[in-house]
Design a protein around this motif. Structure first.
Motif, PDB file in Angstrom:
ATOM      1  N   THR A  66     -34.564  77.294  64.521  1.00 18.71           N
ATOM      2  CA  THR A  66     -34.277  77.062  63.105  1.00 18.71           C
ATOM      3  C   THR A  66     -35.579  77.172  62.321  1.00 18.71           C
ATOM      4  O   THR A  66     -36.666  77.069  62.886  1.00 18.71           O
ATOM      5  CB  THR A  66     -33.665  75.663  62.875  1.00 18.71           C
ATOM      6  N   VAL A  67     -35.454  77.364  61.020  1.00 23.30           N
ATOM      7  CA  VAL A  67     -36.639  77.447  60.169  1.00 23.30           C
ATOM      8  C   VAL A  67     -37.102  76.023  59.846  1.00 23.30           C
ATOM      9  O   VAL A  67     -36.282  75.134  59.621  1.00 23.30           O
ATOM     10  CB  VAL A  67     -36.354  78.283  58.897  1.00 23.30           C
ATOM     11  N   GLY A  90     -49.961  72.352  52.114  1.00 28.81           N
ATOM     12  CA  GLY A  90     -51.247  72.957  52.451  1.00 28.81           C
ATOM     13  C   GLY A  90     -51.131  74.362  53.017  1.00 28.81           C
ATOM     14  O   GLY A  90     -52.135  75.044  53.183  1.00 28.81           O
ATOM     15  N   GLY A  91     -49.951  74.798  53.325  1.00 29.20           N
ATOM     16  CA  GLY A  91     -49.751  76.119  53.905  1.00 29.20           C
ATOM     17  C   GLY A  91     -49.707  76.052  55.418  1.00 29.20           C
ATOM     18  O   GLY A  91     -49.640  74.981  56.026  1.00 29.20           O
ATOM     19  N   ARG A 149     -46.060  85.171  58.310  1.00 22.88           N
ATOM     20  CA  ARG A 149     -45.985  84.071  59.268  1.00 22.88           C
ATOM     21  C   ARG A 149     -44.754  83.239  58.949  1.00 22.88           C
ATOM     22  O   ARG A 149     -44.343  83.144  57.799  1.00 22.88           O
ATOM     23  CB  ARG A 149     -47.220  83.169  59.172  1.00 22.88           C
ATOM     24  N   ILE A 150     -44.220  82.615  59.982  1.00 19.16           N
ATOM     25  CA  ILE A 150     -43.046  81.776  59.782  1.00 19.16           C
ATOM     26  C   ILE A 150     -43.173  80.546  60.671  1.00 19.16           C
ATOM     27  O   ILE A 150     -43.684  80.630  61.790  1.00 19.16           O
ATOM     28  CB  ILE A 150     -41.748  82.565  60.064  1.00 19.16           C
ATOM     29  N   ARG A 151     -42.779  79.401  60.134  1.00 19.60           N
ATOM     30  CA  ARG A 151     -42.812  78.139  60.872  1.00 19.60           C
ATOM     31  C   ARG A 151     -41.401  77.882  61.395  1.00 19.60           C
ATOM     32  O   ARG A 151     -40.446  77.796  60.604  1.00 19.60           O
ATOM     33  CB  ARG A 151     -43.262  77.011  59.942  1.00 19.60           C
ATOM     34  N   THR A 178     -37.840  69.429  71.669  1.00 19.46           N
ATOM     35  CA  THR A 178     -37.907  70.168  70.406  1.00 19.46           C
ATOM     36  C   THR A 178     -39.368  70.316  70.009  1.00 19.46           C
ATOM     37  O   THR A 178     -40.115  69.343  70.018  1.00 19.46           O
ATOM     38  CB  THR A 178     -37.143  69.415  69.297  1.00 19.46           C
ATOM     39  N   ARG A 179     -39.772  71.549  69.668  1.00 16.57           N
ATOM     40  CA  ARG A 179     -41.152  71.801  69.261  1.00 16.57           C
ATOM     41  C   ARG A 179     -41.168  72.668  68.004  1.00 16.57           C
ATOM     42  O   ARG A 179     -40.230  73.420  67.749  1.00 16.57           O
ATOM     43  CB  ARG A 179     -41.912  72.544  70.363  1.00 16.57           C
ATOM     44  N   GLU A 180     -42.266  72.537  67.238  1.00 14.15           N
ATOM     45  CA  GLU A 180     -42.478  73.389  66.059  1.00 14.15           C
ATOM     46  C   GLU A 180     -43.611  74.359  66.344  1.00 14.15           C
ATOM     47  O   GLU A 180     -44.666  73.958  66.834  1.00 14.15           O
ATOM     48  CB  GLU A 180     -42.830  72.537  64.842  1.00 14.15           C
ATOM     49  N   TYR A 181     -43.384  75.607  66.031  1.00 13.02           N
ATOM     50  CA  TYR A 181     -44.373  76.665  66.234  1.00 13.02           C
ATOM     51  C   TYR A 181     -44.573  77.438  64.939  1.00 13.02           C
ATOM     52  O   TYR A 181     -43.672  77.519  64.105  1.00 13.02           O
ATOM     53  CB  TYR A 181     -43.890  77.671  67.288  1.00 13.02           C
ATOM     54  N   THR A 182     -45.744  78.058  64.814  1.00 13.97           N
ATOM     55  CA  THR A 182     -45.982  79.045  63.770  1.00 13.97           C
ATOM     56  C   THR A 182     -46.033  80.398  64.458  1.00 13.97           C
ATOM     57  O   THR A 182     -46.856  80.609  65.353  1.00 13.97           O
ATOM     58  CB  THR A 182     -47.311  78.788  63.037  1.00 13.97           C
ATOM     59  N   ILE A 183     -45.157  81.306  64.054  1.00 17.02           N
ATOM     60  CA  ILE A 183     -45.111  82.646  64.651  1.00 17.02           C
ATOM     61  C   ILE A 183     -45.734  83.620  63.675  1.00 17.02           C
ATOM     62  O   ILE A 183     -45.323  83.708  62.514  1.00 17.02           O
ATOM     63  CB  ILE A 183     -43.665  83.071  64.979  1.00 17.02           C
ATOM     64  N   ASN A 184     -46.734  84.365  64.142  1.00 19.24           N
ATOM     65  CA  ASN A 184     -47.352  85.407  63.336  1.00 19.24           C
ATOM     66  C   ASN A 184     -46.540  86.687  63.523  1.00 19.24           C
ATOM     67  O   ASN A 184     -46.716  87.405  64.504  1.00 19.24           O
ATOM     68  CB  ASN A 184     -48.807  85.608  63.769  1.00 19.24           C
TER      69      ASN A 184
END
Length: 121
Positions: free
Chosen positions: A100-101, A107-108, A76-78, A15-21
């Motif tokens: 999933t979101v 801090g943004g 952007r979405i995390r 499982t990983r977390e990404y920020t998608i522009n």
């Protein structure tokens, strides 16, 4: 030799977390096609990041994309992308990706990289 290592890496559950522009991926897109195109781009991103063709988008993520309407998609979405084993025995793929979101810190989104999430959390 390298292919064997990469093959084994793609087989593990992670499982990983990404920020998608989304802003750069939807640039020049027709207003009335922005939200559907954003969902397609998220699927494409997860497919490339996790190496699985079966990508499932969570209902809450879909609601978050569509929350401001079809035209005003978030810039952007995390997201949290989890590669999981398919429980269905007659499935074509043995692994699938669930997108999933993720919660956004106070801090943004600035300076957040890719994080690997432990399964215990």
């Amino acid at each position: 030799m390298v292919e064997k290592g990469s093959k084994a890496r793609k087989e593990e559950v992670v499982t990983r977390e990404y920020t998608i522009n989304l802003h750069k991926r939807l640039h020049g897109c027709t207003f009335k096609k922005k939200a559907p195109k954003a969902i397609k781009e998220i699927r494409k991103f997860a497919q490339k990041a996790m190496g699985t063709t079966d990508v499932r988008v969570d209902v809450k993520l879909n609601k978050h994309i569509w929350s401001r309407g079809i035209r005003s998609v978030p810039r952007r979405i995390r997201v949290r992308v989890a590669r999981k084993r398919n429980e269905d025995e007659d499935a074509k793929e043995e692994l699938y990706s669930l997108v999933t979101v993720a919660e956004i810190p106070e801090g943004g989104l600035k300076g957040l990289g890719t994080h690997v999430i432990d399964e215990e959390e």
